[in-house]
Write a protein that holds these residues in place. Structure first.
Motif, PDB file in Angstrom:
ATOM      1  N   PHE A 153     -16.650  -1.252  -4.620  1.00 31.36           N
ATOM      2  CA  PHE A 153     -17.584  -2.099  -3.901  1.00 31.36           C
ATOM      3  C   PHE A 153     -16.833  -3.058  -2.972  1.00 31.36           C
ATOM      4  CE2 PHE A 153     -19.834  -6.130  -3.485  1.00 31.36           C
ATOM      5  CZ  PHE A 153     -21.050  -5.705  -2.960  1.00 31.36           C
ATOM      6  N   TYR A 154     -15.829  -3.721  -3.526  1.00 31.55           N
ATOM      7  CA  TYR A 154     -15.056  -4.653  -2.691  1.00 31.55           C
ATOM      8  C   TYR A 154     -14.359  -3.927  -1.543  1.00 31.55           C
ATOM      9  CZ  TYR A 154     -15.821  -8.658  -5.709  1.00 31.55           C
ATOM     10  OH  TYR A 154     -16.398  -9.687  -6.381  1.00 31.55           O
ATOM     11  N   PHE A 155     -13.743  -2.797  -1.866  1.00 28.02           N
ATOM     12  CA  PHE A 155     -13.015  -2.082  -0.809  1.00 28.02           C
ATOM     13  C   PHE A 155     -13.963  -1.671   0.318  1.00 28.02           C
ATOM     14  CE2 PHE A 155      -9.196  -0.446  -3.518  1.00 28.02           C
ATOM     15  CZ  PHE A 155      -8.900  -1.751  -3.850  1.00 28.02           C
ATOM     16  N   GLN A 156     -15.161  -1.286  -0.053  1.00 30.25           N
ATOM     17  CA  GLN A 156     -16.115  -0.908   0.976  1.00 30.25           C
ATOM     18  C   GLN A 156     -16.527  -2.117   1.822  1.00 30.25           C
ATOM     19  OE1 GLN A 156     -19.191   2.006  -0.229  1.00 30.25           O
ATOM     20  NE2 GLN A 156     -17.995   2.032  -2.107  1.00 30.25           N
ATOM     21  N   GLN A 157     -16.769  -3.205   1.138  1.00 29.92           N
ATOM     22  CA  GLN A 157     -17.142  -4.405   1.870  1.00 29.92           C
ATOM     23  C   GLN A 157     -15.997  -4.854   2.787  1.00 29.92           C
ATOM     24  OE1 GLN A 157     -20.516  -4.233   1.290  1.00 29.92           O
ATOM     25  NE2 GLN A 157     -20.443  -6.484   1.334  1.00 29.92           N
ATOM     26  N   TRP A 158     -14.807  -4.812   2.269  1.00 30.49           N
ATOM     27  CA  TRP A 158     -13.651  -5.319   3.008  1.00 30.49           C
ATOM     28  C   TRP A 158     -13.282  -4.465   4.227  1.00 30.49           C
ATOM     29  CZ3 TRP A 158     -10.159  -6.698  -1.844  1.00 30.49           C
ATOM     30  CH2 TRP A 158     -10.668  -7.866  -2.439  1.00 30.49           C
ATOM     31  N   GLN A 159     -13.877  -3.299   4.334  1.00 33.34           N
ATOM     32  CA  GLN A 159     -13.674  -2.530   5.565  1.00 33.34           C
ATOM     33  C   GLN A 159     -14.102  -3.344   6.792  1.00 33.34           C
ATOM     34  OE1 GLN A 159     -14.597   1.960   5.303  1.00 33.34           O
ATOM     35  NE2 GLN A 159     -15.922   1.069   3.739  1.00 33.34           N
ATOM     36  N   ASP A 160     -14.998  -4.305   6.556  1.00 31.47           N
ATOM     37  CA  ASP A 160     -15.506  -5.095   7.670  1.00 31.47           C
ATOM     38  C   ASP A 160     -14.890  -6.492   7.760  1.00 31.47           C
ATOM     39  OD1 ASP A 160     -17.200  -2.984   8.335  1.00 31.47           O
ATOM     40  OD2 ASP A 160     -18.702  -3.653   6.881  1.00 31.47           O
ATOM     41  N   ASP A 182      -8.106  -2.311   7.627  1.00 34.54           N
ATOM     42  CA  ASP A 182      -7.528  -0.987   7.889  1.00 34.54           C
ATOM     43  C   ASP A 182      -7.177  -0.268   6.594  1.00 34.54           C
ATOM     44  OD1 ASP A 182      -6.156   1.095   9.623  1.00 34.54           O
ATOM     45  OD2 ASP A 182      -4.495   0.422   8.351  1.00 34.54           O
ATOM     46  N   LEU A 183      -6.528  -0.982   5.690  1.00 34.11           N
ATOM     47  CA  LEU A 183      -6.125  -0.337   4.430  1.00 34.11           C
ATOM     48  C   LEU A 183      -7.344   0.084   3.617  1.00 34.11           C
ATOM     49  CD1 LEU A 183      -3.148  -2.685   3.421  1.00 34.11           C
ATOM     50  CD2 LEU A 183      -2.973  -0.324   4.266  1.00 34.11           C
ATOM     51  N   CYS A 184      -8.365  -0.737   3.612  1.00 34.66           N
ATOM     52  CA  CYS A 184      -9.582  -0.377   2.883  1.00 34.66           C
ATOM     53  C   CYS A 184     -10.264   0.842   3.504  1.00 34.66           C
ATOM     54  CB  CYS A 184     -10.550  -1.556   2.820  1.00 34.66           C
ATOM     55  SG  CYS A 184     -10.012  -2.812   1.644  1.00 34.66           S
ATOM     56  N   ASN A 194     -12.104   6.178   3.104  1.00 39.72           N
ATOM     57  CA  ASN A 194     -12.369   7.390   3.880  1.00 39.72           C
ATOM     58  C   ASN A 194     -11.254   8.420   3.783  1.00 39.72           C
ATOM     59  OD1 ASN A 194     -14.746   6.116   4.804  1.00 39.72           O
ATOM     60  ND2 ASN A 194     -13.483   4.968   6.286  1.00 39.72           N
ATOM     61  N   ARG A 195     -10.320   8.139   2.882  1.00 39.93           N
ATOM     62  CA  ARG A 195      -9.196   9.053   2.624  1.00 39.93           C
ATOM     63  C   ARG A 195      -8.406   9.383   3.901  1.00 39.93           C
ATOM     64  NH1 ARG A 195      -7.139  13.845   2.552  1.00 39.93           N
ATOM     65  NH2 ARG A 195      -6.101  14.685   0.712  1.00 39.93           N
ATOM     66  N   HIS A 196      -8.077   8.329   4.632  1.00 38.34           N
ATOM     67  CA  HIS A 196      -7.118   8.524   5.723  1.00 38.34           C
ATOM     68  C   HIS A 196      -5.778   8.020   5.228  1.00 38.34           C
ATOM     69  CE1 HIS A 196     -10.577   8.366   8.862  1.00 38.34           C
ATOM     70  NE2 HIS A 196     -10.472   9.523   8.265  1.00 38.34           N
ATOM     71  N   LEU A 197      -5.057   8.878   4.564  1.00 36.87           N
ATOM     72  CA  LEU A 197      -3.885   8.439   3.805  1.00 36.87           C
ATOM     73  C   LEU A 197      -2.631   8.379   4.678  1.00 36.87           C
ATOM     74  CD1 LEU A 197      -4.652  10.394   0.531  1.00 36.87           C
ATOM     75  CD2 LEU A 197      -5.371   8.099   1.195  1.00 36.87           C
ATOM     76  N   PHE A 198      -1.588   7.809   4.112  1.00 41.72           N
ATOM     77  CA  PHE A 198      -0.285   7.805   4.769  1.00 41.72           C
ATOM     78  C   PHE A 198       0.361   9.177   4.644  1.00 41.72           C
ATOM     79  CE2 PHE A 198       0.691   2.986   3.869  1.00 41.72           C
ATOM     80  CZ  PHE A 198      -0.312   2.631   4.758  1.00 41.72           C
ATOM     81  N   LYS A 199       1.173   9.521   5.618  1.00 37.40           N
ATOM     82  CA  LYS A 199       2.012  10.716   5.515  1.00 37.40           C
ATOM     83  C   LYS A 199       3.321  10.322   4.857  1.00 37.40           C
ATOM     84  CE  LYS A 199      -0.636  13.708   7.809  1.00 37.40           C
ATOM     85  NZ  LYS A 199      -1.855  13.636   7.000  1.00 37.40           N
TER      86      LYS A 199
END
Lengths: 433, 433, 433, 433
Positions: D292-299, D307-309, D314-319
């Motif tokens: 819940f927090y991670f979703q909110q913190w996207q904004d 960005d990290l949230c 959304n599973r845009h991970l690091f290479k």
């Protein structure tokens, strides 16, 4: 029970693909498995000629017999022990009957029994009660123990609960063979949740019943059985192999009776042909022996015998068309019979109608022939209710016999136009019509 | 390829428990399966006497041969087609070689080859190149096609990539038998992720290689192989049955050479005994035939032959103790040999040292005897690297031969104190010491 | 199609427990999977509250969506390609529609849709056609591609064959969820031979049909579906959780409308309560968000809301009794309602009748509401025949709706005799009567 | 034990995909499962972020806890009962410890414990001994029962046999998670023959030992563990998600400490940030809350946090690239760090070295840190022998720690040449070099 040895000091196990492990703790069971009559079941396939259709189905009756034993052991030791109606002193009797229930099966039972009018159940009785290693082991339990085991298998034992464990419409025999045959053939139809069914089985005075909450697992089992019959056991290609096998036996018998001079004499068949098989003769029969003869007979001078044996050994089977015994079709069959003769293809061996028929589940019809004990559900209020009264699915197929007829013939002969071309064209016209 | 019939109008399938389905689209494959030489593989068990230890292991070489074919078909059709290094015109050749690679196996190959100094690979060549149905079918592809198929199986075919598909340390043969034998015995050891391995196989000029990303699946396969050898293939109970089988063959040969008058004459063995088996004789041998003789010979007057046959047929096997060929143990063996003689138990047939030995994976040792092609990993940079250099696990067992020796003997004879009591007590003392 | 990127240079795979691997070769599919709207499906369970009954059922709609895609890919690439009636230029459209068919599902869809009168299918359309990452990816195929994908899912696309792949009585959606839900719950009911069904599917002008030879596999599928509905999807314990969930939503809405001062304000619910959810609001909803609120609301002062939330979060569910809407039972319900009030247990939230109803298979009833496309068998002569006309099993359950009613209530409240003892005793009497 | 209720009148079962059924006969177990602390485990995934790599891995710790309980129950009830060294009065204690051993796990334990220096084992102790529903249930057995359960889990309980059942190198915990994680991910690596291992376990004074005859099953288990670590648990994609998760927590803490004004205040994190988490705070944490927090913190306005949230949600991970901490590589890392700064990509959050390390099996090293109890084999002569002395395979990997280092970074940032093109080109050169 004072069996010498009693319990094994360490439990023995057999690795089994269907039940993971078969567990043996009782020395009498261990000793029965070691008898030569029981070991003989390794040389008799569980599904006869089915391996010619489903190549995985090469498993033996030895396999299945261990499986039925294991299921009964689990019902008794994990579910029944300590419950009302269950008399635990019947345990060893149940285990032995389960293990030995198929002991009298001969090679390719279905065809042999039909042609030679035998009944494997008679031989099961004879092995248990006769002068055999099995009988010696059983007698060490008590003098009347062989008789009791025989009675359970013959369904004449007074304790009907014990009988119903071994033979009913949801017995250990059926559960094992459905799962096992599905495993070895690789089809998925035979799967159902046996764990669940075992857990909801309850002993009652006269029979095993199923708790209502397990009804859907039972429905699934009935559907599995239905599918396995039509998809595997009655597969038309398997039936083609059975047809040929039957005709080989008929031909060999006829030749023998006609005084034909065999290159490989049918020594093991003499008493079968004469209709007076004794136990020792019977125990010498297994599928290795039969296959040996069939292979040898490929080189007999009698063309029908050698051709049929070559077909069986090399899997050159008959083809088939649908055939329904209507008046119209019967007329065609008569016509075909006469055309086959004209084409020099003996219709007695090469034009065969074969039928399969199954009753997937039957409710109770007391007094009628082939009466089968129905499956009862134990309702939450303690009442028993016959399965098809509760299950829409089972009701839909209950008591309804389904039959399938096919006409088998050697397509290679018919399509060989080097002789009797016109007649054969006519035959094809009728068959394809 | 201009095989008459070419592609089948509808793909045919065989239901297979291991690969779900075996798919056949090429008419030549369909026709090969229908030959009598191929159908004969149904009468030869994949694992010889293993069914006496793992009762589920009753499957035939027919099963396995279809499986190897299917794996090769999937490698070619799903993974190799269109890739560099892969010449798609070799497809049918690979499929045929895969299907036929075990064609020359006889009954209970291991023991028969040892006693009669045969090599099933010679017979595979002979069946493919000789006057057989298989040869006829192959020749319809092209006149030199049988020779090419034979070369692939003999590993002399110029295209080494093709050879490595059929025989290498990670070939379709091994993958199928590990999975299949695990399935039928019911053990879990043989499982590995074949799907994954197929997906990471890549064609290179001289061999199949494995993408580095699939290394762990290959490790798992190597471990499966290791476990299957020691848990299943070299199981001491199976080896006991092999020991007895070997001794039966030795005894029958000796009796025959001594002019013994058999009640059931070893007709099918004559050319084996004489060391001049021709192809037609060989093709008549299968396990039904051998079992027929063994059953008959249970009643021979020669006590050793009849005893050994009864042991095999009824599974009364020899017991065993560990035996390491140290000086001390060899001294004991000599002593036992003499005590056996004194106890009237012929040590030639009843006191047998048997050894099993396996090399789970071997790196490359060019020029050495038994040289085996190593498995190469295809690194992300395109370089090839030998598996044991990358894998800690494989390195740990690589090149290390493990051998196991056991001493087999008939415990029932030894523990029968009705005769030679003192001698037998001494024997037991040494065996248990 | 000129999608930038086209085919991936190396096929990508997802390890999947049901289909072993999900294979992706098309860049558009890969890109769709990477969108945030698709990733959101990871946070919505495939079976809603079923995990409270079958603890294994924790899998998400993300899982299932990949599975449906994979089935369609295999039908097209392995079976349909090159066959008559199949237009291969529809391939990518089918794959995209398969992947995205459930995109509009919200958290605990069943209850949310019921309470807030939403339809997830509307949101699927909106996501595909609106200002989303999914839309952007699809538009790169072509400007009208999103519209076509949306039409396939809405069943309005002109090519009815394409529509029937995605939605019919034997579509990829149903096949995947039956297998997948069976896998994760651990029940065996959902298993059927999908491999076989895929192999016998054939494209026809307006729909997918099934070769007659595969009828038994289809029967097995229909039976699986029937069993899964009654054993898993309609399980009374799951329905108890759904009942509570529904009541939480009702209560929160009512409190909101009544101006109740929430400690944790239902920010994410505002537009749901107002009945004007827009796409961006909707996409913020997932099960983590909902669970967050429910956990917070355990501490709200409103006793009904906090009690219901505690029940849901801690799985203190309602108990149930059978309830059939007969006159007699309806009278009892009215009496219970009044007794609940008297016992200070608000019947609006604590006395709930819930019904489940399924039509296992339906034949064709043109024009009737809820009309469903029947399954057609392709007979050997090319004719099409509706399944229930050929299958005794399917005929037995065809068109027969089965409904089950239960009455849910909080047993802990009723059996707490610290207050309103007499009234509660009466309630119990009626419930147990 | 005088637990009120004692044994349940009817055994309860949970359908479980791994063990088929979980059987509960003891009321205390049933009651523990019903506590809110135990139900909370449903909201914590067994494998944390692994579902972002293996989509099937969505199962919870609730699942696994039931599984460990079931294994212990089977060891005790099926194998140990009645054997020497086994004190059956410890049964209930073992069952409770098994069920509760993971009770203190929080959301995404691995990262949370690292960032906030927590230990889930402390919380397990606190829940068992504190003011909780679990404690209340346990105290009904006896006043000191919670303490005993806590001691078994903490490995301080005097009866070391009991401790070794729950934690050793072949305990019920490991057996369940290997099988279960393999099942849900769909990989085959984790399979081994648990049935066999259970059957060969024997109680000894201080620990569980394994009969020598079961050594190969144990080897297989060790290999499974080895493979699961490297194929699943340490998968570089999963580690990428963990890296991002860790960085989110670091960032949020830093912002909080810096007095940043959050739009969504990190209420649930306050005590974590402050390093003084109490039990009630801790029990409110689960993965729904965190998500819940991670979703909110996207904004959030903070670009790094949002960005990290977004990456996590959304599973845009690091290479990643391989990274070995050699001098040369360390120099490169320093250079990269400075280049990242120059490119306005904060290296503190966007350039991360992550290491994984495992010791597949360890022999006995008394006194050394991280000392692990070795596995002992029970030889036929009654002697105990440490596993790696008997097993070539285990010896090969025993005591050898394997470590893997990778360098993680946001490829999308680096390859975005709209800014700092030259710097980024240099970064790429070093990374790809």
């Amino acid at each position: 029970m004072a069996y010498p040895g009693g319990q094994l000091s360490e439990e023995k196990v057999f690795k089994d693909p269907v039940h993971r492990y078969i567990h043996v703790r009782d020395k009498v069971i261990w000793d029965l498995i070691g008898t030569k009559e029981f070991q003989r079941l390794r040389r008799i396939k569980q599904l006869g000629t089915t391996y010619l259709t489903f190549h995985g189905a090469e498993h033996s009756r030895f396999n299945h017999s261990l499986g039925v034993y294991e299921i009964i052991r689990r019902i008794i030791d994990d579910v029944f022990v300590g419950r009302e109606h269950w008399d635990h002193s019947e345990r060893l009797l149940c285990l032995c009957a389960a293990l030995l229930h198929d002991l009298g099966h001969g090679p390719f039972s279905h065809s042999f029994e039909k042609v030679f009018r035998l009944d494997h159940e008679d031989f099961t009785q004879a092995i248990i009660l006769g002068d055999t290693e099995v009988n010696k082991v059983l007698r060490r339990v008590s003098a009347d123990f062989p008789k009791k085991v025989a009675e359970v298998i013959a369904k004449t034992y007074p304790n009907k609960l014990v009988v119903s464990l071994i033979s009913s419409q949801i017995d250990a025999d059926r559960m094992d063979y459905l799962l096992r045959d599905a495993y070895y053939t690789g089809v998925s139809y035979g799967n159902f949740d046996m764990e669940r069914i075992l857990r909801v089985m309850r002993p009652r005075e006269d029979q095993v019943v199923i708790k209502r909450s397990g009804m859907h697992a039972v429905e699934d089992y009935i559907m599995s059985r239905y599918q396995m019959y039509w998809q595997v056991y009655f597969h038309p290609v398997t039936r083609s192999a059975e047809v040929i096998l039957t005709k080989i036996l008929h031909r060999a018998k006829k030749l023998y009776e006609d005084g034909y001079n065999f290159q490989t004499k049918p020594v093991h068949f003499y008493s079968l042909f004469a209709g007076n098989v004794d136990l020792q003769d019977y125990l010498k029969l297994d599928e290795a022996v039969i296959l040996f003869y069939f292979q040898q007979w490929q080189d007999e001078r009698d063309e029908i015998l050698s051709d049929l044996c070559r077909r069986f050994v090399n899997r050159h089977l008959f083809k088939y068309v649908e055939f329904n015994p209507t008046n119209e079709q019967m007329t065609k069959l008569i016509e075909l019979t006469s055309l086959f003769k004209k084409a020099d293809i003996d219709p007695e061996y090469y034009l065969v109608v074969d039928s399969s028929s199954d009753l997937p589940y039957d409710f109770y019809r007391p007094g009628e022939e082939g009466e089968r004990l129905p499956i009862y559900l134990l309702m939450p209020n303690g009442e028993l209710r016959e399965l098809s009264r509760e299950s829409v699915l089972v009701d839909a197929i209950s008591g309804k016999r389904r039959t399938d007829h096919k006409l088998y013939f050697p397509a290679d002969f018919i399509y060989d136009f080097s002789t009797k071309r016109t007649t054969k064209k006519k035959i094809i016209e009728i068959l394809e019509g």
